[in-house]
Scaffold this active site. Structure first.
Site, PDB file in Angstrom:
ATOM      1  CB  CYS A   2      60.606 -40.740   8.392  1.00 45.50           C
ATOM      2  SG  CYS A   2      59.499 -41.575   9.515  1.00 45.50           S
ATOM      3  NE  ARG A  27      62.980 -35.523   6.612  1.00 44.91           N
ATOM      4  CZ  ARG A  27      62.450 -34.637   5.798  1.00 44.91           C
ATOM      5  NH1 ARG A  27      63.056 -33.491   5.581  1.00 44.91           N
ATOM      6  NH2 ARG A  27      61.313 -34.879   5.189  1.00 44.91           N
ATOM      7  CD1 TRP A  74      58.504 -37.564  15.093  1.00 43.43           C
ATOM      8  CD2 TRP A  74      56.707 -38.074  13.854  1.00 43.43           C
ATOM      9  NE1 TRP A  74      57.400 -36.954  15.664  1.00 43.43           N
ATOM     10  CE2 TRP A  74      56.292 -37.254  14.926  1.00 43.43           C
ATOM     11  CE3 TRP A  74      55.751 -38.525  12.953  1.00 43.43           C
ATOM     12  CZ2 TRP A  74      54.970 -36.863  15.104  1.00 43.43           C
ATOM     13  CZ3 TRP A  74      54.428 -38.134  13.135  1.00 43.43           C
ATOM     14  CH2 TRP A  74      54.045 -37.316  14.198  1.00 43.43           C
ATOM     15  CG  ASN A 100      59.029 -39.136   5.202  1.00 35.99           C
ATOM     16  OD1 ASN A 100      58.273 -39.126   6.158  1.00 35.99           O
ATOM     17  ND2 ASN A 100      59.489 -38.027   4.632  1.00 35.99           N
ATOM     18  N   GLY A 101      56.230 -41.343   5.502  1.00 32.76           N
ATOM     19  CA  GLY A 101      54.835 -41.089   5.139  1.00 32.76           C
ATOM     20  C   GLY A 101      53.913 -42.082   5.825  1.00 32.76           C
ATOM     21  CD  GLU A 483      57.689 -18.411  17.413  1.00 31.75           C
ATOM     22  OE1 GLU A 483      56.622 -18.996  17.180  1.00 31.75           O
ATOM     23  OE2 GLU A 483      58.794 -18.901  17.165  1.00 31.75           O
ATOM     24  CE  LYS A 487      60.109 -21.796  18.788  1.00 32.51           C
ATOM     25  NZ  LYS A 487      59.677 -21.377  17.489  1.00 32.51           N
ATOM     26  CD  GLU A 490      58.898 -25.732  19.159  1.00 35.26           C
ATOM     27  OE1 GLU A 490      58.576 -26.680  18.437  1.00 35.26           O
ATOM     28  OE2 GLU A 490      59.192 -24.614  18.711  1.00 35.26           O
ATOM     29  CG  HIS A 506      37.580 -10.374  28.614  1.00 31.45           C
ATOM     30  ND1 HIS A 506      36.401  -9.757  28.975  1.00 31.45           N
ATOM     31  CD2 HIS A 506      38.291  -9.452  27.923  1.00 31.45           C
ATOM     32  CE1 HIS A 506      36.393  -8.522  28.506  1.00 31.45           C
ATOM     33  NE2 HIS A 506      37.531  -8.306  27.870  1.00 31.45           N
ATOM     34  CE  LYS A 615      63.579 -26.794  11.334  1.00 32.97           C
ATOM     35  NZ  LYS A 615      63.272 -25.712  12.283  1.00 32.97           N
TER      36      LYS A 615
HETATM   37  O1  M6R Z   1      58.310 -26.009   7.842  1.00 33.65           O
HETATM   38  P1  M6R Z   1      57.116 -25.255   8.312  1.00 33.65           P
HETATM   39  O2  M6R Z   1      57.386 -23.800   8.510  1.00 33.65           O
HETATM   40  O3  M6R Z   1      55.917 -25.465   7.448  1.00 33.65           O
HETATM   41  O4  M6R Z   1      56.764 -25.858   9.733  1.00 33.65           O
HETATM   42  C1  M6R Z   1      55.641 -25.435  10.441  1.00 33.65           C
HETATM   43  C2  M6R Z   1      55.674 -25.916  11.877  1.00 33.65           C
HETATM   44  O5  M6R Z   1      55.703 -27.310  11.922  1.00 33.65           O
HETATM   45  C3  M6R Z   1      56.885 -25.370  12.638  1.00 33.65           C
HETATM   46  O6  M6R Z   1      56.922 -23.979  12.619  1.00 33.65           O
HETATM   47  C4  M6R Z   1      56.839 -25.846  14.113  1.00 33.65           C
HETATM   48  O7  M6R Z   1      55.765 -25.267  14.769  1.00 33.65           O
HETATM   49  C5  M6R Z   1      58.164 -25.504  14.808  1.00 33.65           C
HETATM   50  N1  M6R Z   1      58.624 -26.628  15.554  1.00 33.65           N
HETATM   51  C6  M6R Z   1      58.044 -24.366  15.742  1.00 33.65           C
HETATM   52  O8  M6R Z   1      59.245 -24.071  16.370  1.00 33.65           O
END
Ligand code: M6R
Length: 620
Positions: A2, A27, A74, A100-101, A483, A487, A490, A506, A615
């Protein structure tokens, strides 16, 4: 999660609110809304879905005034619909709130208010705040907010507006961030500074459990009893242009290409190539003392930042000789962690406001650990709660999929490891010089690695049809395999798993057939022969390989067939015994980011705003 924006000043509030929401849309983008005081009352405009839907509503039904609040959502409580979109209103329609929260005790409060005759209109937890504050309103929004905040449980940043006080906005927070932007003749609220960079560089971060009141020409912050709370103004030097797409189709693509600059800026001024030493004096003597005393490093982070911690584990153990482990912040406090004396917790967070990471930091601190933060956002909550902060200089990262923040975090951890290694005598001056010279070359090598973009785009033409991917790496490449898989998942919504290549036999080997692309990270180094054997095992079972190799490695080409893909990246050589490949993640991650980007694009996904994600994850 949010985004909140508020404005009070001489200009028309609506375009300022909408522009702020556009910059905060990363956000959350389930719905958006604005409310302004127009004439004697409050006018609200809301729409489900992305901000463009709200803009369309505003076109057919414009609204203007000199004070207003806006919100991009969100969803937590209640589906994304117009009625659940913020701002939420009290029964009279004269008071609105954006939030927000999560209000954890909203059901309890709602029951009480319903018993008093209040009729609720939405499924959200936020609406309860509007009615609660209204129930205490006796002509002062500030006082009513303070009283209501005393009854809220959970986490919140709230901005409120009342038609009876058309010259001010009132805010309070516990948990999620909220800043005040100080303009020439106006004041603003926003969830983060990026929303306001076009208007000001002067910011005040609102302390928790205080009440902040802005008017066009003033800011006042008081505690819950109404006693003035001192505050400090900070200047944020981010260039607003950095938060624009700069000719790229998406923020993510721009941010992938910005990585050489982000890493260069993070290293800049912190390395002495002559002495082999790292200079972190900017962190202050107290923080440096805490770092020097570290006997063990515990990285805590989430998502991509967790992967940076996993890479950092290799740096700490191999370069500084300091034992290191990495925990998911969301798991750390649920397993009674043993935090030994001498443990330095390093919390890694791009945003500096991830709720799980903050909670884990607090848990570690309560168990006696010192805490250092690595973050991209100066002044963010992690920096306020840690004993010291090492800033990455990636610049604002807008794409939900983290890219440049990751490589900048890895650069910061590399500096920390060399710093510790030198202080603890694990690294000689010659070794320090060598490592730093290699780090200094990294941005240029990353530039070179970016030249695979055309090839990766080409590959994506057929790869986007796959329904599953396997990513394999060994040693320091294993976190990069994770990673790469994250990527892809997501932003393309394609299932992908990252695995340590040695574990394939395994279990995951059962998955291999001609329809499963296997992305193998094979730069030269310690695990090279072993991972090449794993690739042979994939080939023997009819699997198709996407190999990331070093430029000029003809040996791998002989192992692979014409159905396989090869992406070349430069080697990052380090002339220190046993760690020659240690910095290779900086370049091997680049083709994986590009692969995720192009596959997602071909699959027709919204690359910068993937579904269900936000984000900054400010709820646990
Ligand atoms: O702001 P932060 O680094 O604490 O965020 C952590 C994760 O939410 C963030 O890395 C998330 O996994 C990303 N969308 C990955 O691309």
């Amino acid at each position: 999660m949010c985004g909140i924006v508020g404005y009070v000043g001489p200009r028309d509030a609506t375009p300022i609110l909408v522009d702020g929401l556009r910059r905060l849309e990363y956000r959350g983008y389930d719905s958006a809304g604005v409310a302004v005081i127009a004439g004697n009352g409050i006018e609200r405009r809301r729409a489900p879905g992305k901000l463009r839907n709200l803009e369309a509503v505003l076109e057919t039904s414009p609204v203007s005034g000199h004070i207003g609040v806006g919100h991009t959502r969100w969803a937590t409580h209640g589906r994304p619909s117009e009625e659940n979109a913020h701002p939420h209103s009290d029964v009279s329609g004269r008071l609105v709130v954006v939030h927000n929260g999560i209000i954890e005790n909203y059901l309890e409060l709602k029951e009480r208010l319903v018993a008093q005759g209040v009729v609720f209109e939405t499924e959200t937890d936020t609406e309860v705040v509007a009615h609660l504050v209204a129930s205490y309103y006796e002509g002062s929004l500030e006082q009513a907010t303070a009283r209501a905040a005393g009854e809220l449980r959970g986490i919140y940043s709230l901005v409120l507006m009342h038609a009876g006080e058309p010259d001010r906005l009132v805010a309070t927070r516990l948990g999620p961030p909220l800043v005040v932007g100080i303009g020439e003749d106006a004041h603003f609220f926003a969830s983060d500074v990026q929303a306001l960079l076009a208007h000001t560089r002067r910011f005040v971060f609102i302390p928790e459990r205080t009440i902040a009141v802005i008017q066009a020409g003033s800011l006042r912050i008081v505690d819950a009893q109404g006693k003035p709370e001192p505050f400090r103004e900070e200047t944020i030097l981010w260039d607003p242009v950095q938060a624009e797409k700069g000719g790229y189709r998406h923020f993510m693509l721009k941010e992938i290409h910005e990585q050489p600059r982000a890493v260069r800026d993070t290293l800049l001024g912190r390395m002495s190539l002559d002495t082999g030493d790292v200079h972190l004096e900017e962190m202050g003597p107290q923080a440096l003392a805490v770092i020097e005393k570290a006997e063990r490093i515990q990285f805590l982070a989430c998502g991509t930042s967790w992967h940076a911690g996993l890479v950092g584990q290799f740096f700490m153990e191999q370069l500084a000789g300091v034992p290191a482990s990495t925990d998911y912040a969301s798991e750390f406090r649920y397993r009674d962690p043993v935090v030994s004396k001498g443990t330095l917790v390093v919390a890694i967070s791009q945003s500096g406001e991830t709720a799980d990471t903050l909670a884990a930091m607090r848990e570690a601190r309560s168990r006696g650990a010192s805490v250092l933060a690595i973050t991209n956002v100066a002044g963010s909550q992690v920096t306020r709660e840690a004993d010291g902060a090492l800033l990455t200089h990636a610049g604002p990262e807008i794409g939900v999929a983290s890219t440049k923040a990751f490589t900048a975090q890895v650069a910061a951890i590399a500096l920390l490891a060399v710093f510790l290694g030198r202080r603890k005598g694990a690294l000689s001056a010659a070794a320090g010089r060598n490592l730093l010279a290699s780090l200094a070359r990294v941005p240029q090598l990353m530039d070179h690695a970016l030249s695979c973009a055309g090839l990766v785009e080409e590959m994506s033409r057929s790869l986007f049809k796959a329904t599953d991917f396997l990513f394999l790496g060994r040693g320091v490449q294993y976190p990069i395999a994770l990673e790469g898989a994250l990527k892809l998942k997501e932003i393309s919504y394609i299932h992908a798993e990252g695995y340590p290549a040695g574990e394939m036999k395994h279990g995951p080997i059962a998955l291999i057939d001609e329809s499963l692309p296997v992305v193998a990270l094979i730069p030269r180094g310690r695990g090279y022969d072993k991972i090449l054997s794993n690739v042979q095992e994939v080939k023997a079972r009819g699997g198709r390989v996407v190999a990331v190799i070093n430029v000029g490695d003809d040996h791998v080409r002989k192992v692979l067939g014409k159905d396989d893909w090869i992406i070349e990246v430069p080697g990052v050589e380090v002339d220190v015994l046993g760690v020659s490949e240690i910095f290779s993640p900086f370049v091997t991650v680049i083709p994986l980011q590009l692969l995720a980007y192009h596959v997602a694009l071909r699959a027709g996904r919204d690359v910068d705003q993937p579904r269900n994600l936000a984000k900054s994850v400010t709820v646990e």
